[in-house]
Scaffold this motif. Structure first.
Motif, PDB file in Angstrom:
ATOM      1  N   MET A   1       0.853  -1.175   0.000  1.00  0.00           N
ATOM      2  CA  MET A   1       0.000   0.000   0.000  1.00  0.00           C
ATOM      3  C   MET A   1       0.897   1.236   0.000  1.00  0.00           C
ATOM      4  N   SER A   2       0.650   2.143  -0.918  1.00  0.00           N
ATOM      5  CA  SER A   2       1.475   3.345  -0.992  1.00  0.00           C
ATOM      6  C   SER A   2       1.064   4.327   0.091  1.00  0.00           C
ATOM      7  N   PRO A   3       2.010   5.130   0.555  1.00  0.00           N
ATOM      8  CA  PRO A   3       1.704   6.096   1.614  1.00  0.00           C
ATOM      9  C   PRO A   3       0.631   7.093   1.169  1.00  0.00           C
ATOM     10  N   VAL A   4      -0.217   7.450   2.084  1.00  0.00           N
ATOM     11  CA  VAL A   4      -1.273   8.418   1.825  1.00  0.00           C
ATOM     12  C   VAL A   4      -0.759   9.789   2.251  1.00  0.00           C
ATOM     13  N   THR A   5      -0.963  10.784   1.410  1.00  0.00           N
ATOM     14  CA  THR A   5      -0.566  12.141   1.777  1.00  0.00           C
ATOM     15  C   THR A   5      -1.666  12.792   2.609  1.00  0.00           C
ATOM     16  N   HIS A   6      -1.269  13.828   3.304  1.00  0.00           N
ATOM     17  CA  HIS A   6      -2.246  14.585   4.097  1.00  0.00           C
ATOM     18  C   HIS A   6      -3.354  15.121   3.194  1.00  0.00           C
ATOM     19  N   ALA A   7      -2.976  15.726   2.075  1.00  0.00           N
ATOM     20  CA  ALA A   7      -3.965  16.307   1.163  1.00  0.00           C
ATOM     21  C   ALA A   7      -4.923  15.246   0.628  1.00  0.00           C
ATOM     22  N   ALA A   8      -4.401  14.074   0.287  1.00  0.00           N
ATOM     23  CA  ALA A   8      -5.247  13.003  -0.232  1.00  0.00           C
ATOM     24  C   ALA A   8      -6.200  12.484   0.840  1.00  0.00           C
ATOM     25  N   LEU A   9      -5.733  12.416   2.081  1.00  0.00           N
ATOM     26  CA  LEU A   9      -6.590  11.936   3.167  1.00  0.00           C
ATOM     27  C   LEU A   9      -7.688  12.949   3.472  1.00  0.00           C
ATOM     28  N   VAL A  10      -7.352  14.242   3.454  1.00  0.00           N
ATOM     29  CA  VAL A  10      -8.367  15.279   3.655  1.00  0.00           C
ATOM     30  C   VAL A  10      -9.408  15.211   2.543  1.00  0.00           C
ATOM     31  N   GLU A  11      -8.943  15.068   1.311  1.00  0.00           N
ATOM     32  CA  GLU A  11      -9.869  14.976   0.169  1.00  0.00           C
ATOM     33  C   GLU A  11     -10.789  13.757   0.298  1.00  0.00           C
ATOM     34  N   ALA A  12     -10.224  12.634   0.710  1.00  0.00           N
ATOM     35  CA  ALA A  12     -11.036  11.430   0.919  1.00  0.00           C
ATOM     36  C   ALA A  12     -12.061  11.660   2.030  1.00  0.00           C
ATOM     37  N   GLY A  13     -11.639  12.334   3.092  1.00  0.00           N
ATOM     38  CA  GLY A  13     -12.558  12.647   4.184  1.00  0.00           C
ATOM     39  C   GLY A  13     -13.678  13.568   3.746  1.00  0.00           C
ATOM     40  N   GLU A  14     -13.354  14.552   2.928  1.00  0.00           N
ATOM     41  CA  GLU A  14     -14.385  15.451   2.388  1.00  0.00           C
ATOM     42  C   GLU A  14     -15.385  14.671   1.548  1.00  0.00           C
ATOM     43  N   GLY A  15     -14.879  13.738   0.739  1.00  0.00           N
ATOM     44  CA  GLY A  15     -15.760  12.893  -0.069  1.00  0.00           C
ATOM     45  C   GLY A  15     -16.641  12.019   0.789  1.00  0.00           C
ATOM     46  N   TRP A  16     -16.063  11.458   1.863  1.00  0.00           N
ATOM     47  CA  TRP A  16     -16.837  10.616   2.778  1.00  0.00           C
ATOM     48  C   TRP A  16     -17.967  11.418   3.413  1.00  0.00           C
ATOM     49  N   ILE A  17     -17.651  12.631   3.836  1.00  0.00           N
ATOM     50  CA  ILE A  17     -18.662  13.489   4.466  1.00  0.00           C
ATOM     51  C   ILE A  17     -19.772  13.812   3.477  1.00  0.00           C
ATOM     52  N   SER A  18     -19.424  14.191   2.261  1.00  0.00           N
ATOM     53  CA  SER A  18     -20.429  14.524   1.245  1.00  0.00           C
ATOM     54  C   SER A  18     -21.328  13.328   0.949  1.00  0.00           C
TER      55      SER A  18
END
Length: 87
Positions: free
Chosen positions: A1-18
């Motif tokens: 599994m490749s490392p997740v960046t902070h920006a990518a994790l925030v973006e994923a979290g925003e998508g999860w919330i939406s």
């Protein structure tokens, strides 16, 4: 599994919330990494648990909730930093 960046994790979290809001028939205004998710009416305590679980699964780290202050716990940036620090 490749490392997740902070920006990518925030973006994923925003998508999860939406997606979560859409499933419940709601919408939210623009959400950023610094948005207080409780004040914005986006999360309640159970939603926070679900979001933490999602972020931990995505990052591979376990968030130490005792190390977070209220502001860190209420915003994606703080939660994502904590998840990535725990890798």
């Amino acid at each position: 599994m490749s490392p997740v960046t902070h920006a990518a994790l925030v973006e994923a979290g925003e998508g999860w919330i939406s997606e979560r809001l859409a499933q419940r028939g709601g919408t939210a205004g623009p959400i950023s990494g610094d948005t207080d998710l409780f004040q914005a009416g986006v999360l309640d305590s159970l939603g926070l648990v679900d979001l933490i679980t999602f972020l931990e699964e995505r990052s591979g780290g376990a968030i130490d909730m005792l190390s977070l202050d209220e502001a860190q716990m209420a915003a994606l940036n703080g939660l994502c930093r904590a998840a990535l620090a725990a890798e």
